[in-house]
Design a protein around this motif. Sequence first.
Motif, PDB file in Angstrom:
ATOM      1  N   VAL A  54       0.878  -1.167   0.000  1.00  0.00           N
ATOM      2  CA  VAL A  54       0.000   0.000   0.000  1.00  0.00           C
ATOM      3  C   VAL A  54       0.909   1.208   0.000  1.00  0.00           C
ATOM      4  N   ASP A  55       0.957   1.873  -1.122  1.00  0.00           N
ATOM      5  CA  ASP A  55       1.843   3.029  -1.259  1.00  0.00           C
ATOM      6  C   ASP A  55       1.121   4.098  -2.058  1.00  0.00           C
ATOM      7  N   GLY A  68      -7.516   6.093  -0.448  1.00  0.00           N
ATOM      8  CA  GLY A  68      -8.785   5.360  -0.399  1.00  0.00           C
ATOM      9  C   GLY A  68      -8.882   4.362  -1.539  1.00  0.00           C
ATOM     10  N   GLY A  69      -8.505   4.819  -2.740  1.00  0.00           N
ATOM     11  CA  GLY A  69      -8.547   3.947  -3.904  1.00  0.00           C
ATOM     12  C   GLY A  69      -7.587   2.780  -3.767  1.00  0.00           C
ATOM     13  N   VAL A  70      -6.375   3.104  -3.329  1.00  0.00           N
ATOM     14  CA  VAL A  70      -5.342   2.072  -3.193  1.00  0.00           C
ATOM     15  C   VAL A  70      -5.752   1.031  -2.150  1.00  0.00           C
ATOM     16  N   THR A  71      -6.286   1.494  -1.014  1.00  0.00           N
ATOM     17  CA  THR A  71      -6.639   0.540   0.037  1.00  0.00           C
ATOM     18  C   THR A  71      -7.809  -0.341  -0.386  1.00  0.00           C
ATOM     19  N   ILE A 111       1.190  -7.430   3.879  1.00  0.00           N
ATOM     20  CA  ILE A 111       0.927  -6.125   3.284  1.00  0.00           C
ATOM     21  C   ILE A 111       1.949  -5.147   3.813  1.00  0.00           C
ATOM     22  N   GLU A 112       2.733  -4.648   2.876  1.00  0.00           N
ATOM     23  CA  GLU A 112       3.850  -3.780   3.218  1.00  0.00           C
ATOM     24  C   GLU A 112       3.435  -2.338   2.981  1.00  0.00           C
TER      25      GLU A 112
END
Lengths: 346, 346
Positions: free
Chosen positions: B108-109, B147-150, B170-171
């Motif tokens: 998640v970046d 929000g989109g990435v998560t 999950i890094e």
Amino acid sequence: MNENGTKITTFKKPKAGSSGKHYAPEELVAGILSNNIAALSKAITLVESTKQEHQAIANRIIESCLSQKKETLRIGITGVPGVGKSTFIEGFGKMLTQMEKKVAVLTVDPTSSKTKGSILGDKTRMQELVQDPNAFIRPSPSGGSLGGVTRKTRESIILLEAAGYDIVIIETVGVGQSETAVHSMVDFFLLLKLSGAGDELQGIKRGIMEMADAVAINKADGENLKAAKLAEVEFRRALQLFPPKENGWIPKVMRCSALQNKGLEPIWDVIEEFVKTSKANGFFERNRQEQNKSWLLQHIEQSLKNDFNRDAKIKKMLPNLEEKVMNGTLSPFNAALQLLAIYRNK
Amino acid sequence: MNENGTKITTFKKPKAGSSGKHYAPEELVAGILSNNIAALSKAITLVESTKQEHQAIANRIIESCLSQKKETLRIGITGVPGVGKSTFIEGFGKMLTQMEKKVAVLTVDPTSSKTKGSILGDKTRMQELVQDPNAFIRPSPSGGSLGGVTRKTRESIILLEAAGYDIVIIETVGVGQSETAVHSMVDFFLLLKLSGAGDELQGIKRGIMEMADAVAINKADGENLKAAKLAEVEFRRALQLFPPKENGWIPKVMRCSALQNKGLEPIWDVIEEFVKTSKANGFFERNRQEQNKSWLLQHIEQSLKNDFNRDAKIKKMLPNLEEKVMNGTLSPFNAALQLLAIYRNK
């Protein structure tokens, strides 16, 4: 000052039979602009009301008050319980009123609905400031979410500034995200600290240090003085590790003893220096503009959510789907799709 | 493994001419359930797509995958850049695959859209794990908001678990709120640290310590060993100052050297202990249920916001009102009222 000779206004709800006429917005605006405390208190009560008719009046009042352009300063003050916030604000506020400033104090305390206004509900707090004709103190609005409380606080700031308060102090206790909320509505953010490792860590862990424009180590008196001096050095060292602030301001670390009225003037000097430099480099104005914009977007978001949650069909469907989602028999995304489809076809 | 013999899937967008038929959900689900890497990668690409037609297919796939009940473990790993996350995950992941576990790694970046996948985009990272047939590595989805990435990450977790990965790692890198986001989607949250005051404070200030179920001080090797031992003691002491966790778990502090493959097994022992106790006291299941519920509510919120922002009238009106709000000629609340009135009558 109101009929009771005190400016602590309680959470008096407008009486059931009271008509809208009783709250003629023009009268209230006129009252606010002439610093009539009763009118101001009534207007804030309307702002805090959850009734739609009251909110409509409140909006008209706010709009009128907003057209009053005044040089004002909004100061946020936070610190853990026991750090001495009340004593500090009492001493600091009195110092400011002695400088011919008019000072208002608001609180943001999302827990006040549970504890019935724990922070400022107790009338024994700030006893001297309460009686100062140039000060106005209002406890946290009761009722609900942090979002609700912050909205009401923001609207109250506008009324207070129109009523001629030069400085609005917004106090909060370190509960949840309330510091972030207060930080988003002030020009200057002051963190009160105590010396002692436990408290230091408590403060740091919530990211408050990053928001602070100044840290004041309170209760730097008597036997505590030595520890306070050490803490001052430590905080100064710690603050150097943070990335520089976008406004170029380097947070200051100071000591004070609110109880003994010591070290309050240097804090005011720092605030004045902050205001001067951030007005000179445009940050002050830009920050307020950005705050206004984010109030708008937050307010829209909150309203969209409220609309959804109040929808009759959603109210009926949500618990059932929520249970399926919690059980893992329906994906959160699919449940959301179903609910949104129903909502959109309302 | 895909046609290139590598399991790093790039951000290949479906070709413009590709029809929905090409992504028959049933085929993809069947492929995922038989751990066909090409099918899994394609399904994740659909999850990551912003096209509505792809999202509709993705939703059907997720729903089918969700019905696969498997015992899985989701581990979040965070730490500042330079702490050695890649080396750690490489070593830790290999240890797990040697235990006959199947391991997937997601990131998640939220910055990856700017830097084109800075964290995992570089194919030289985790070189050995990448080639391990029991491991699957996927970089952060590109495109936008946290929000989109998560959301995409959460949906990908479901696909990976259906494909038979026992452990999903999950890094994340400490950017903005990404740690909070990762914390909200995992069973166990591991904080990697270095010895050294600067880094310690960096970690503490963002409230990450509060979320950690374990802290591992990495690079505890060579000349650094002494400092790492000291840091271990300090962190243990610091953690004692935090209030106890709601699940009754006391966060553990350990040392390791990912580079030398030392201290990784004790970390796995701690995770196993955590899983055992939190399954026994019901926290594990309850936590996942709460996570599911908050995914639902967050997803609804995000959709309501998107609907609003995509509305043609709103698009036209918003910039103008936003400017008035920023200038202070219109209150944020009144502007919101105006916009919402338009939106509701659409």
